[in-house]
Write a protein that holds these residues in place. Structure first.
Motif, PDB file in Angstrom:
ATOM      1  N   PHE A 135      12.346  -4.246   6.763  1.00 35.05           N
ATOM      2  CA  PHE A 135      11.413  -4.347   7.893  1.00 35.05           C
ATOM      3  C   PHE A 135      10.082  -4.969   7.462  1.00 35.05           C
ATOM      4  O   PHE A 135       9.488  -5.754   8.186  1.00 35.05           O
ATOM      5  CB  PHE A 135      11.155  -2.968   8.497  1.00 35.05           C
ATOM      6  N   PHE A 153       0.838  -1.201   0.000  1.00 29.50           N
ATOM      7  CA  PHE A 153       0.000   0.000   0.000  1.00 29.50           C
ATOM      8  C   PHE A 153       0.871   1.248   0.000  1.00 29.50           C
ATOM      9  O   PHE A 153       0.368   2.348   0.174  1.00 29.50           O
ATOM     10  CB  PHE A 153      -0.911   0.039   1.238  1.00 29.50           C
ATOM     11  N   ILE A 207       7.622  16.625   2.660  1.00 28.16           N
ATOM     12  CA  ILE A 207       7.028  17.953   2.810  1.00 28.16           C
ATOM     13  C   ILE A 207       7.735  18.794   3.875  1.00 28.16           C
ATOM     14  O   ILE A 207       7.541  19.994   3.938  1.00 28.16           O
ATOM     15  CB  ILE A 207       5.516  17.912   3.096  1.00 28.16           C
ATOM     16  N   ARG A 208       8.546  18.140   4.704  1.00 31.11           N
ATOM     17  CA  ARG A 208       9.240  18.922   5.736  1.00 31.11           C
ATOM     18  C   ARG A 208      10.649  19.334   5.318  1.00 31.11           C
ATOM     19  O   ARG A 208      11.175  20.311   5.839  1.00 31.11           O
ATOM     20  CB  ARG A 208       9.316  18.130   7.047  1.00 31.11           C
ATOM     21  N   THR A 219       6.035  12.569   4.855  1.00 32.65           N
ATOM     22  CA  THR A 219       6.268  13.604   5.866  1.00 32.65           C
ATOM     23  C   THR A 219       7.649  14.227   5.687  1.00 32.65           C
ATOM     24  O   THR A 219       7.815  15.447   5.761  1.00 32.65           O
ATOM     25  CB  THR A 219       6.169  12.985   7.272  1.00 32.65           C
ATOM     26  N   LEU A 234       2.468   1.037   3.928  1.00 32.59           N
ATOM     27  CA  LEU A 234       1.762   2.323   3.928  1.00 32.59           C
ATOM     28  C   LEU A 234       2.375   3.276   4.947  1.00 32.59           C
ATOM     29  O   LEU A 234       2.625   4.451   4.661  1.00 32.59           O
ATOM     30  CB  LEU A 234       0.273   2.097   4.237  1.00 32.59           C
ATOM     31  N   ALA A 235       2.635   2.746   6.154  1.00 33.69           N
ATOM     32  CA  ALA A 235       3.192   3.594   7.210  1.00 33.69           C
ATOM     33  C   ALA A 235       4.522   4.192   6.772  1.00 33.69           C
ATOM     34  O   ALA A 235       4.751   5.398   6.902  1.00 33.69           O
ATOM     35  CB  ALA A 235       3.368   2.774   8.493  1.00 33.69           C
ATOM     36  N   PHE A 236       5.391   3.364   6.239  1.00 36.57           N
ATOM     37  CA  PHE A 236       6.702   3.871   5.813  1.00 36.57           C
ATOM     38  C   PHE A 236       6.547   4.900   4.699  1.00 36.57           C
ATOM     39  O   PHE A 236       7.251   5.909   4.671  1.00 36.57           O
ATOM     40  CB  PHE A 236       7.607   2.722   5.374  1.00 36.57           C
ATOM     41  N   TRP A 259      -0.381   8.632  -0.314  1.00 33.08           N
ATOM     42  CA  TRP A 259      -0.850   7.250  -0.390  1.00 33.08           C
ATOM     43  C   TRP A 259      -1.846   7.014  -1.528  1.00 33.08           C
ATOM     44  O   TRP A 259      -1.960   5.896  -2.025  1.00 33.08           O
ATOM     45  CB  TRP A 259      -1.427   6.785   0.945  1.00 33.08           C
ATOM     46  N   THR A 260      -2.524   8.078  -1.963  1.00 36.68           N
ATOM     47  CA  THR A 260      -3.441   7.874  -3.093  1.00 36.68           C
ATOM     48  C   THR A 260      -2.639   7.446  -4.330  1.00 36.68           C
ATOM     49  O   THR A 260      -3.152   6.719  -5.177  1.00 36.68           O
ATOM     50  CB  THR A 260      -4.191   9.175  -3.410  1.00 36.68           C
ATOM     51  N   MET A 294      -0.056  -2.663   5.576  1.00 34.89           N
ATOM     52  CA  MET A 294      -0.171  -1.473   6.410  1.00 34.89           C
ATOM     53  C   MET A 294       1.201  -0.921   6.777  1.00 34.89           C
ATOM     54  O   MET A 294       1.379   0.291   6.897  1.00 34.89           O
ATOM     55  CB  MET A 294      -0.995  -1.778   7.667  1.00 34.89           C
ATOM     56  N   LEU A 295       2.186  -1.797   6.952  1.00 37.13           N
ATOM     57  CA  LEU A 295       3.520  -1.300   7.289  1.00 37.13           C
ATOM     58  C   LEU A 295       4.135  -0.577   6.087  1.00 37.13           C
ATOM     59  O   LEU A 295       4.788   0.464   6.253  1.00 37.13           O
ATOM     60  CB  LEU A 295       4.417  -2.448   7.755  1.00 37.13           C
ATOM     61  N   GLN A 310       4.105   6.897   4.158  1.00 40.53           N
ATOM     62  CA  GLN A 310       3.611   8.157   4.701  1.00 40.53           C
ATOM     63  C   GLN A 310       4.703   8.882   5.497  1.00 40.53           C
ATOM     64  O   GLN A 310       4.730  10.096   5.558  1.00 40.53           O
ATOM     65  CB  GLN A 310       2.373   7.921   5.575  1.00 40.53           C
ATOM     66  N   ILE A 311       5.600   8.095   6.085  1.00 39.21           N
ATOM     67  CA  ILE A 311       6.729   8.725   6.779  1.00 39.21           C
ATOM     68  C   ILE A 311       7.631   9.400   5.746  1.00 39.21           C
ATOM     69  O   ILE A 311       8.092  10.537   5.936  1.00 39.21           O
ATOM     70  CB  ILE A 311       7.496   7.681   7.627  1.00 39.21           C
TER      71      ILE A 311
END
Lengths: 299, 239, 345, 250
Positions: C112, C67, C137-138, C134, C126-128, C253-254, C123-124, C130-131
């Motif tokens: 991982f 994902f 964008i930062r 982040t 996806l989590a990575f 994620w989209t 889901m993992l 999204q990290i």
């Protein structure tokens, strides 16, 4: 990282109370949506991508019905979403129970596209904002010297009442027992004379109702727009994974956890705000791959 | 013995399939009212599949008649409501529900609308149940699980009970108690189709026996006749 | 025996043949029918097709549902964009580094993720992803933050023997994307038909049994993850060239969801399937948006019908049809090793 | 020296002793049966030998090497192959691809990038040869999942054979087959054992077969090895008769 700001906040009642209420309303609204997602997944094995769209419909219906009366709007909007859920389940979703998970996702993703556009057709492309209902336009409630808006208290009360009600439903009623048993072993439940297809439809309706109710409660405090279901959908998935697949108690813990991480994390780590929730999920998955309260159900 | 003409339960020329794999071939057997009939056979011979064919849990071809009504192809819950109580081999207690909750799920009147079994009556027959009421199903011992699943099935007031290898994995003392229980249930009007690998236990409680092997019925007769057939027992049951 | 082996190699060669025929048609089409629409949508289809194909190395060939595949797409896009905007590294080298960067990121994250199975893996990832989002964008000084890498990507003309090609021309860019897509397809084809690809499919079917054969299912999963990441990086780099920048929504994620649906629509048992899926999804969206802004309604309805009635990807549907016809053909050998053993005895 | 030397092997799942202090030695070239009632611990014993379940106590020596704590992969590459009670194959792949995958894994060819990326005609030929051993060459291009149950069991055995094992562990190779099929399958296995010079340990419930084909029989009961010896000695062993007949149960 801004630990100075965080220290400053926790030393001020005002800031703590405001972040606390923010955590609770975020967490409880998320719980309503995620618990429905979790139930539907746990019992029927369906990962419903359109669950966030049901939340959106709840918000829009409430926005439209508010003209009548707040109480009517709340109940009717949530029930309306439940009826929409029933239609989706009976007309479409029941045909893909045995299909691969990804095709269920594709179907429910298609619902998102359709429902978002339906929302555009009916309510327009732009954000609408409904404002706090008249019934709650009153002075805030003070905790110490910190004011909490009356509507926030309402959300918290309703959220907790529903959580307790859901817990009672699942543990104290025959329907709840059947749901929990069907999550473990639907075949055996059927062999004992229970119509599992009817139970599945019932669970889907209940899940839709919860998503709708989440939308109804959120409507006055969030902006309403086509596509608003997307981000709460992702967070609900995270809640379900963190809490353990199919566990409603886990969803409660997970949702509040996310509420707190969002409320206090944004003070402590403003630079990471968008990523905090995902970091939380990664941390949980890497240390407890079955979720905080996961019972080890394998997909 | 028989009421209303035909046997209570009758399988006639049943073939059963898992996907494309055929597990039963032309299986025919009957259970008359008030009987205990045992289906003997080795692991994988087709005993469980026979039971699933009756309970509506596997695709079948052929006739499964319950009180002269063909129930083949009916959904599992409809078969159960017509009075068939199925106790599967691996018991399948709901592990996260308490014993009381396990029992509660199955509650329904019998096929004639009557309620013969209540929790109070079952606790009288199974004295072990009462103290277990609040325990989680998954925390019970094998023998306790077996008794709870039988009791659970009785809550649905069946007149046909399908017991798939009830003695498997149970200590000798429990097996003995089980034998008494099965006979008692028969005396209370429940007709029982039993499957077993424990030949001694089976021959003690049953009236008639069938032997199934590789999905085919190989033998049919009374228990007394079977006892006099050491050749058959050796060939199909390795006894 | 010979009959079915022949059939098999036909099917195998067919994918390459069809792929090359389609590529030839696509290459010539804008020359005889120079439509802006085609030059506009064509590269998008190709880029998203490579992206979906890369995902399918995991999804269809190894049975892993990511994902978070946008992370590697975005990594490729940002690597190329930053190198071209801020350094003197050339286009070819930037493309290679974009692929390498994406593969490296996939190696770190995949390490991982492959420890988890099924939805937890998804889901993992996806989590990575999204990290990574982040971070993108930062890290404003490097990535331009919310705004993305704006200001365009300077693409120098490329010298091909005696010709100099200005890639800014839509036609030249179209043909470049097409040739890189063909190259990626052929390379992926070699990989999935190799021994490594064979073991990936074994992992997909039954990972436990692979372990009993003495191979590491986890290691194979990780290698598929890295390869898929590399191809996604290529797609991302091309997308950056196409739009002249890299933007946070490349990593969002989209963007990870799109290739999943392309694979599902086109079929997950071939490499061409995802390309077909991309053509359907991107093409349909482009066409529908010309007529109505409510494209989601139309596309959604098509997808609902697709899921309920077809239930498999387009190319898989075709292949299945073909195979069942072949299987019904006379001359197929008898089967049944057990029966043969009985006779042999 | 014995090919496989098992010393004091134990496995407990919580309070349950699945395998309890089992010791035996399998001689090279042996064709032996492991029997025992359901739940006696036969499959657990196999899992312990192949390193898929950590051992509570005991040692396992295979071919002179201590494999007690070796990983399942190492155990495979040292020469222990295994087939399963329920056919354990790659259902969506063709029968030939199934065995080819085993050949590749055995040669560890997938780990060398240059070899991995090339097509492998030699490997396919070897895979086809293995299929001929089990008479499945005619099904080479069919999806494994479309085979009959019995043929899938043979394919499962073929996967193990492709690893060229010194020791082959077969967990109920004939489960779910007709009696005639069972005999044919066991005869085939025995011929392969002879032709390939392997050592075979098989689990089987059909006592006719066990007592006909096995040279040595070991009996497991409640996780303990209660008897070991040639068929003639086992058939008269009182403990064995009890284990199977359930003497004392009623």
């Amino acid at each position: 990282m801004d630990l100075g700001a965080f220290a400053q906040c926790v030393s001020s009642t005002l800031c703590v109370v405001s972040q606390l209420t923010s955590a609770l309303i975020t967490g409880l609204i998320l719980f309503l949506v995620a618990s429905g997602l979790s139930l539907v997944f746990g019992v029927m094995g369906i990962l419903n991508f359109a669950h966030g769209s049901l939340y959106m419909l709840g918000a829009y219906l409430s926005f439209s019905l508010l003209r009548l009366n707040f109480g009517v709007a709340t109940v009717a909007a949530a029930l309306g979403v439940a009826v929409i859920g029933l239609l989706l389940e009976r007309v479409f979703i029941r045909h893909v129970y045995r299909a691969p998970l990804l095709y269920q996702l594709l179907l429910t993703y298609a619902f998102i596209l359709v429902l978002d556009d339906v929302a555009k057709l009916i309510w327009g492309y732009d954000f609408v904002s409904m404002g706090v209902p008249d019934a709650f336009r009153r002075p805030p409630i003070f905790i110490g010297r910190a004011p909490v808006p009356a509507y926030y208290m309402f959300i918290i009360v309703v959220g907790v009442v529903v959580a307790v009600g859901l817990w009672l439903l699942l543990t104290r009623t025959r329907f709840g027992r059947i749901i929990r048993a069907a999550a473990d072993n639907p075949t055996m439940v059927a062999a004992l004379g229970v119509n599992v297809a009817a139970v599945s439809a019932g669970v889907f309706v209940l899940g839709s109702f919860l998503a709708g109710l989440g939308g109804v409660l959120a409507a006055p405090v969030r902006s309403i727009f086509p596509g608003m279901g997307f981000s709460i959908l992702v967070e609900s998935f995270i809640v379900v994974v963190i809490g353990g697949l199919g566990s409603v108690a886990g969803a409660f813990v997970g949702a509040l956890l996310i509420g707190f991480v969002r409320a206090f994390g944004s003070v402590a780590f403003p630079a990471l705000e968008e990523g905090l929730v995902f970091m939380l999920m990664a941390a949980v998955l890497l240390t407890r791959p079955r979720g905080v309260l996961g019972v080890g159900k394998e997909l | 013995m028989t009421r209303g003409g035909g046997p209570l339960l009758e399988l006639a020329g049943v073939d059963a399939f898992y996907g494309r794999a055929q597990a039963l071939f032309d299986v025919s057997l009957t259970l008359r009212r008030g009987e205990i009939v045992v289906l003997l056979g080795r692991n994988g011979a087709g005993k469980s599949t026979t039971f699933k064919s009756v309970a509506g849990l596997v695709t079948v071809r052929g006739a499964v008649r319950l009180r002269d009504r063909d129930v083949a192809g009916l959904a599992a819950h409809r078969v159960a409501r017509l009075g068939v109580g199925y106790v599967p081999e691996d018991r399948q207690i709901f592990p996260h529900l308490t014993v009381a909750e396990n029992l509660d799920i199955a509650v329904k009147p019998g096929p004639d609308g009557g309620v013969h079994w209540t929790r109070e009556r079952l606790e009288e027959i199974f004295p072990i149940l009462a103290p277990l009421r609040r325990r989680a199903g998954g925390a019970l011992s094998g023998g306790e699980q077996q008794l709870v699943t039988i009791a659970r099935t009785l809550m649905g007031n069946p007149d046909v009970l399908l017991l798939d290898e009830p003695s498997e994995g149970l200590a000798p003392a429990i097996v003995k108690a089980l034998a008494g229980l099965v006979e008692r249930l028969r005396d209370e009007g429940v007709s029982i189709l039993l499957s077993e690998q424990n030949v001694r236990f089976a021959l003690r409680v049953a009236d008639r026996a069938y032997i199934i092997d590789s999905g085919h019925i190989r033998y049919e007769g009374t228990v007394d006749t079977l006892r006099g057939e050491p050749e058959i027992m050796k060939r199909y049951l390795a006894v | 025996m010979t009959h079915s082996t022949a059939l098999r190699s036909i099917v195998r060669r067919t994918e390459v043949t069809w792929g090359l025929v389609a590529a030839a048609v696509a290459a010539v089409l804008p020359l005889i029918y120079p439509s802006t629409f085609l030059l506009n949508v064509g590269p998008q289809i190709l880029v998203m097709g490579v992206f979906a194909m890369s995902l399918n190395l995991m999804l269809g060939y190894t049975g892993m549902v990511s994902f978070g595949h946008a992370a590697y797409f975005g990594m490729g896009a940002y690597t190329l964009g930053i190198l071209m905007q801020k350094t003197a590294v050339g286009l070819a080298a930037s493309l290679v580094l974009a692929v390498a960067g994406a593969a490296l990121l996939a190696l770190v994250i995949g390490f991982f993720c492959v420890r988890l199975g099924t939805i937890y893996f998804s889901m993992l990832t996806l989590a990575f992803a999204q990290i990574v989002y982040t971070v993108v964008i930062r890290a404003t000084p490097l990535t331009g933050g919310d705004q993305g890498l704006i200001g365009g990507i300077p693409v120098p003309p490329v010298r091909l023997g005696p010709w100099t090609v200005a890639l800014r021309s839509p036609l030249a860019f179209y043909e470049l994307t097409l040739s890189l897509t063909v190259a990626a397809f052929l390379l992926a084809k070699v990989l999935v038909d190799s021994r490594w690809g064979l073991l990936l499919r074994a992992v997909r079917d039954n990972g436990d049994r692979v372990e009993f054969l003495g191979a590491s299912a986890r290691g194979l999963r990780l290698s598929a993850f890295v390869a898929a990441g590399g191809f996604a990086g290529l797609a991302g780099a091309l997308m950056a060239l196409y739009v002249g920048g890299a933007y946070p929504d490349f990593v969002y994620w989209t963007k990870s969801a799109e290739p999943i649906f392309m694979v599902l629509i086109g079929g997950m048992h071939t490499l061409l399937g995802p390309l077909v899926g991309a053509a359907v999804l991107v093409g349909l969206t482009a066409v529908i948006t010309q007529y109505t802004s409510l494209w989601g309604l139309v596309l959604g309805a098509i997808l609902v019908a697709f899921t309920l009635f077809l239930k498999v990807g387009l190319l898989d549907f075709g292949a299945e049809r073909w195979r069942s016809r072949a299987a019904a053909a006379p001359g197929n050998p008898p089967v049944g090793g057990v029966a043969r053993a009985r006779e042999a005895k | 020296m014995a090919l496989l030397d098992v010393r004091g092997l134990s496995k407990a799942f919580g309070a349950f002793q699945a395998v309890h202090h089992v010791s035996f030695a399998v001689e090279a070239g042996e064709f032996s049966a492991l029997i025992g009632p359901n739940g006696a611990g036969k499959t657990t014993l196999f899992n312990l030998l192949t390193g898929h379940v950590p051992k509570t106590a005991g040692r396992v020596i295979f071919d002179g090497a201590d494999i007690t704590h070796r990983s399942p992969h190492d155990v495979v590459h040292l020469g222990i192959g295994r087939a399963f009670q329920r056919a354990n194959v790659f259902p969506a792949m063709t029968v030939l691809d199934n065995v080819h995958a085993a050949v590749v894994a055995h040669e560890r060819a997938h780990r060398d990038p240059l070899r991995a990326a090339r097509r492998d005609a030699a490997g396919r030929a070897r895979a086809l040869e293995v299929l001929e051993w089990v008479h499945l060459e005619g099904a080479a291009e069919l999806p494994a999942g479309s085979l009959s149950h019995g043929d899938q069991k043979l394919l499962d055995i073929a996967l193990a054979l492709a690893l060229r094992p010194k020791l082959l562990l077969l967990d109920e190779p004939t489960a779910g087959m007709h009696p005639e099929e069972r005999r044919a399958t066991m005869a085939l296995v025995k011929r392969l054992w002879r032709d390939l010079g392997m050592t075979v340990v098989f689990v089987e419930h059909d006592m006719d077969i066990v007592f006909t084909v096995a040279d040595t029989i070991r009996v497991l009961h409640h996780g303990e090895l209660v008897a070991e010896g040639p068929p003639a000695a086992i058939s008269t062993n009182q403990l064995v008769i009890e284990a199977y007949l359930g003497e004392g149960v009623l």
